[in-house]
Design a protein around this motif. Structure first.
Motif, PDB file in Angstrom:
ATOM      1  N   LEU A 193       0.744  -0.927  -0.020  1.00 35.73           N
ATOM      2  CA  LEU A 193       0.039   0.164  -0.030  1.00 35.73           C
ATOM      3  C   LEU A 193       0.885   1.477  -0.028  1.00 35.73           C
ATOM      4  O   LEU A 193       0.627   2.176  -0.750  1.00 35.73           O
ATOM      5  N   PHE A 194       1.733   1.296   0.811  1.00 33.42           N
ATOM      6  CA  PHE A 194       2.728   2.559   1.075  1.00 33.42           C
ATOM      7  C   PHE A 194       3.496   2.411  -0.640  1.00 33.42           C
ATOM      8  O   PHE A 194       3.399   3.871  -1.123  1.00 33.42           O
ATOM      9  N   TYR A 195       3.819   1.683  -1.220  1.00 33.71           N
ATOM     10  CA  TYR A 195       4.623   1.680  -2.370  1.00 33.71           C
ATOM     11  C   TYR A 195       3.374   2.199  -3.472  1.00 33.71           C
ATOM     12  O   TYR A 195       3.942   3.064  -4.171  1.00 33.71           O
ATOM     13  N   HIS A 196       2.356   1.782  -3.331  1.00 33.64           N
ATOM     14  CA  HIS A 196       1.170   2.346  -4.381  1.00 33.64           C
ATOM     15  C   HIS A 196       0.802   3.889  -4.186  1.00 33.64           C
ATOM     16  O   HIS A 196       0.992   4.598  -5.183  1.00 33.64           O
ATOM     17  N   LEU A 197       0.962   4.268  -2.857  1.00 36.57           N
ATOM     18  CA  LEU A 197       0.837   5.705  -2.491  1.00 36.57           C
ATOM     19  C   LEU A 197       1.834   6.369  -3.168  1.00 36.57           C
ATOM     20  O   LEU A 197       1.835   7.524  -3.634  1.00 36.57           O
ATOM     21  N   PHE A 198       3.015   6.014  -2.926  1.00 39.88           N
ATOM     22  CA  PHE A 198       4.392   6.571  -2.990  1.00 39.88           C
ATOM     23  C   PHE A 198       4.312   6.906  -4.669  1.00 39.88           C
ATOM     24  O   PHE A 198       5.004   7.660  -5.172  1.00 39.88           O
ATOM     25  N   ARG A 199       3.857   5.887  -5.375  1.00 36.84           N
ATOM     26  CA  ARG A 199       3.898   5.890  -6.918  1.00 36.84           C
ATOM     27  C   ARG A 199       2.786   6.498  -7.712  1.00 36.84           C
ATOM     28  O   ARG A 199       2.601   6.396  -8.894  1.00 36.84           O
ATOM     29  N   GLN A 200       1.985   7.417  -6.769  1.00 37.72           N
ATOM     30  CA  GLN A 200       0.854   8.073  -7.582  1.00 37.72           C
ATOM     31  C   GLN A 200       1.601   8.977  -8.704  1.00 37.72           C
ATOM     32  O   GLN A 200       2.387   9.766  -8.591  1.00 37.72           O
ATOM     33  N   LYS A 201       0.693   9.002  -9.822  1.00 44.81           N
ATOM     34  CA  LYS A 201       1.135   9.670 -11.133  1.00 44.81           C
ATOM     35  C   LYS A 201       1.446  11.049 -10.777  1.00 44.81           C
ATOM     36  O   LYS A 201       2.130  11.639 -11.449  1.00 44.81           O
ATOM     37  N   ALA A 202       0.632  11.718  -9.978  1.00 45.84           N
ATOM     38  CA  ALA A 202       0.757  13.261  -9.614  1.00 45.84           C
ATOM     39  C   ALA A 202       2.076  13.505  -9.233  1.00 45.84           C
ATOM     40  O   ALA A 202       2.715  14.732  -9.580  1.00 45.84           O
ATOM     41  N   PHE A 203       2.762  12.611  -8.388  1.00 43.12           N
ATOM     42  CA  PHE A 203       4.201  12.900  -8.092  1.00 43.12           C
ATOM     43  C   PHE A 203       5.118  13.221  -9.225  1.00 43.12           C
ATOM     44  O   PHE A 203       6.210  13.555  -9.043  1.00 43.12           O
ATOM     45  N   ALA A 204       4.731  12.425 -10.481  1.00 41.46           N
ATOM     46  CA  ALA A 204       5.911  12.474 -11.460  1.00 41.46           C
ATOM     47  C   ALA A 204       5.657  13.575 -12.383  1.00 41.46           C
ATOM     48  O   ALA A 204       6.387  13.845 -13.266  1.00 41.46           O
TER      49      ALA A 204
END
Length: 125
Positions: free
Chosen positions: A50-61
């Motif tokens: 779950l944390f990995y998925h949160l961290f990989r949100q497209k908006a961050f890129a």
């Protein structure tokens, strides 16, 4: 998966405050750039997933800029606050520096309720 389902899995509960804050910070971006909306998978087995998925949100890129040259910083304000003072926005795909990724990771970890006190840690950084 929605947050109601996450409450059923004890191991995932500490991340719920981070999810709620992240949803709040990203809300509205999909009206301007659909693929950047907040997403959760159908299920998670571990907090690491779950944390990995949160961290990989497209908006961050993406770097979101307005006509005045200001850039939206999810760590400082919601997207809706940024959009409210912007007439035109541009969305540029860009990679994040190691330092930026570290700041995002640290922010997400700080939002979590590791003590399971029941209080939501929605500190605005």
């Amino acid at each position: 998966m929605n947050t109601d389902n996450l409450y059923q899995i004890v191991e995932l509960r500490p991340l719920i405050p981070a999810i709620i804050e992240l949803q709040n910070r990203i809300a509205g971006i999909e009206k301007y750039c659909e693929p950047l909306g907040f997403e959760l998978a159908e299920s998670y087995d571990t907090e690491e997933q779950l944390f990995y998925h949160l961290f990989r949100q497209k908006a961050f890129a993406f770097q979101v800029s307005n006509e005045r040259g200001e850039c939206w910083d999810i760590l400082l304000e919601t997207f809706s606050q940024f959009a409210a003072r912007s007439k035109e926005m541009t969305f540029a795909a860009k990679g994040n520096s190691h330092e930026r990724l570290q700041a995002i990771s640290k922010w997400l970890i700080q939002l979590c309720d590791w003590d399971q006190t029941g209080f939501v840690n929605n500190s605005k950084h």
